[in-house]
Motif scaffolding. Structure first.
Motif, mmCIF file in Angstrom:
data_model
loop_
_atom_site.group_PDB
_atom_site.id
_atom_site.type_symbol
_atom_site.label_atom_id
_atom_site.label_comp_id
_atom_site.label_asym_id
_atom_site.label_seq_id
_atom_site.Cartn_x
_atom_site.Cartn_y
_atom_site.Cartn_z
ATOM 1 N N ARG A 29 0.758 -1.192 -0.008
ATOM 2 C CA ARG A 29 -0.056 -0.030 0.203
ATOM 3 C C ARG A 29 0.729 1.104 -0.001
ATOM 4 O O ARG A 29 0.452 2.189 -0.919
ATOM 5 C CB ARG A 29 -0.862 -0.014 1.216
ATOM 6 C CG ARG A 29 -1.719 1.362 1.293
ATOM 7 C CD ARG A 29 -3.041 0.964 2.284
ATOM 8 N NE ARG A 29 -3.867 2.192 2.437
ATOM 9 C CZ ARG A 29 -4.604 2.605 1.669
ATOM 10 N NH1 ARG A 29 -5.052 1.903 0.796
ATOM 11 N NH2 ARG A 29 -5.371 3.779 1.956
ATOM 12 N N LYS A 80 -10.143 -2.305 -1.863
ATOM 13 C CA LYS A 80 -9.174 -1.547 -1.394
ATOM 14 C C LYS A 80 -7.833 -1.352 -2.127
ATOM 15 O O LYS A 80 -7.468 -0.445 -2.871
ATOM 16 C CB LYS A 80 -8.812 -1.478 -0.098
ATOM 17 C CG LYS A 80 -8.024 -0.281 0.354
ATOM 18 C CD LYS A 80 -7.785 -0.026 1.710
ATOM 19 C CE LYS A 80 -8.949 0.606 2.419
ATOM 20 N NZ LYS A 80 -8.771 0.721 3.891
ATOM 21 N N GLU A 84 -8.023 1.782 -4.535
ATOM 22 C CA GLU A 84 -7.059 2.561 -4.061
ATOM 23 C C GLU A 84 -5.745 2.734 -4.544
ATOM 24 O O GLU A 84 -5.269 3.698 -4.389
ATOM 25 C CB GLU A 84 -7.218 2.706 -2.613
ATOM 26 C CG GLU A 84 -8.355 3.087 -2.248
ATOM 27 C CD GLU A 84 -8.637 3.045 -0.503
ATOM 28 O OE1 GLU A 84 -7.927 3.190 0.237
ATOM 29 O OE2 GLU A 84 -9.670 3.166 -0.056
#
Length: 260
Positions: A29, A80, A84
Motif C-alpha cells: 500500500r 481497496k 485505491e
C-alpha cells in the motif's frame, strides 16, 4: 515520497524507480500511494516534459506483494487494493499529458506487466519476460490488463495469455505488438536515455493531444474520432510549438520547442 519509490529529475526528464528490489518491486500500500503522489507531482511540474518509469534490481515489477494480502494484520482487501492502489495508478498514467516511457528492466508480472503496458512507449531489454500471472494463483487480470492487452495483440492471443499465464520474452512481445521495442541488454540504458531525451525536447503539447486522441479512440466511433481529431488539431495549431516547428522547417534549422 518514501524510499520504496525514487525520483530524479534531470534535463526535463523525471525518472521514477520502483525500489523494493528485495521483493522484485512488488507493490504494497505504501508504495502504491507513493507512486500516485509522484505521478501527480510530475504531472504538475512544468520542468518535467517526459517521464521514465522503471525498476531497481532484477525486476521491473512482480505485481502485488502477496505477503501483504496474506497477513491478517496488513491485508487491505482486494477491493481497496484495486480501487485505491492500481486503478488510480493506471488512470494517472493514461491521463498525464506528458509522454511516459515504460523502461522494463526485468520481469514484469501480474499488475506489474499491466502497469508497464499502460505506458505510452514501452521498451524492454532482451532478457525481460512479461507474465499475466493472475490465473496461476486463481485470480483474474486487473490493472487494465483485460482492456489494453486485447487491443495491443488481439482478442484470442490476449485471452490465451491471461488464461495460461505463459511467459513471453521481450522479443516475442515486440513481434506481437505488445511493446514498442526490445533491445540488447547492453544497449538498454543508452536506448532509454536517448528516447527520453528525444521526447523531452519534442512539442509536449502535441504529444499530450496525441495521447488524448489514442485514449478516446479505444471507444469512439469513426465519426466521433474524426470530429475529435479536428478539434484537437485546431488546438495544436494554436500552440507556440507549432509556430516554432513551422518556422524552423521554413528556415531549415532545428526547432527549439518549449512544450507549450
Amino acid at each position: 515520497m518514501n524510499d520504496s519509490i525514487l525520483l530524479t529529475i534531470e534535463n526535463k526528464v523525471a525518472q521514477i524507480n520502483l525500489n523494493r528490489p528485495e521483493v522484485f518491486n512488488s507493490f504494497n500500500r505504501e508504495m502504491a500511494l507513493s507512486l500516485q503522489g509522484i505521478l501527480d507531482d510530475c504531472d504538475s511540474n512544468p520542468d518535467v516534459r517526459a517521464i521514465v518509469l522503471t525498476g531497481n534490481g532484477k525486476a521491473f515489477c512482480a505485481g502485488q506483494d502477496l505477503k501483504e494480502v496474506t497477513d491478517p494484520a496488513l491485508n487491505p482487501g482486494f477491493k481497496k487494493i484495486l480501487e485505491e492502489h492500481y486503478n488510480p495508478i493506471i488512470t494517472r498514467i493514461r491521463s498525464i499529458k506528458k509522454p511516459i516511457i515504460g523502461a522494463v528492466n526485468g520481469v514484469a508480472a501480474g499488475a506489474g506487466a499491466n502497469i508497464a503496458l499502460a505506458c505510452d512507449i514501452v521498451v524492454a531489454h532482451e532478457k525481460v519476460s512479461f507474465i499475466q500471472a493472475f490465473s496461476l494463483i486463481g485470480l483474474v487480470p486487473d490493472s487494465a490488463g483485460t482492456y489494453f492487452l486485447p487491443r495491443l495483440i488481439g482478442f484470442q492471443k490476449a485471452q490465451a495469455l491471461a488464461m495460461l499465464g505463459d511467459k513471453i520474452s521481450a522479443e516475442e512481445a515486440e513481434r506481437m505488438g505488445m511493446i514498442y521495442k526490445s533491445v540488447p541488454l547492453e544497449a538498454f540504458d543508452e536506448t532509454i536515455n536517448q528516447l527520453a531525451n528525444k521526447v523531452s525536447n519534442m512539442p509536449t503539447k502535441a504529444l499530450g493531444l496525441i495521447k488524448e486522441l489514442f485514449n478516446q479512440s479505444m471507444t469512439n466511433s469513426l465519426e466521433v474520432q474524426l470530429a475529435l481529431e479536428s478539434k484537437l488539431q485546431i488546438e495544436a495549431a494554436s500552440s507556440n510549438d507549432y509556430a516554432e516547428g513551422v518556422a524552423a522547417f521554413i528556415e531549415k534549422r532545428k526547432p527549439n520547442f518549449k512544450g507549450n
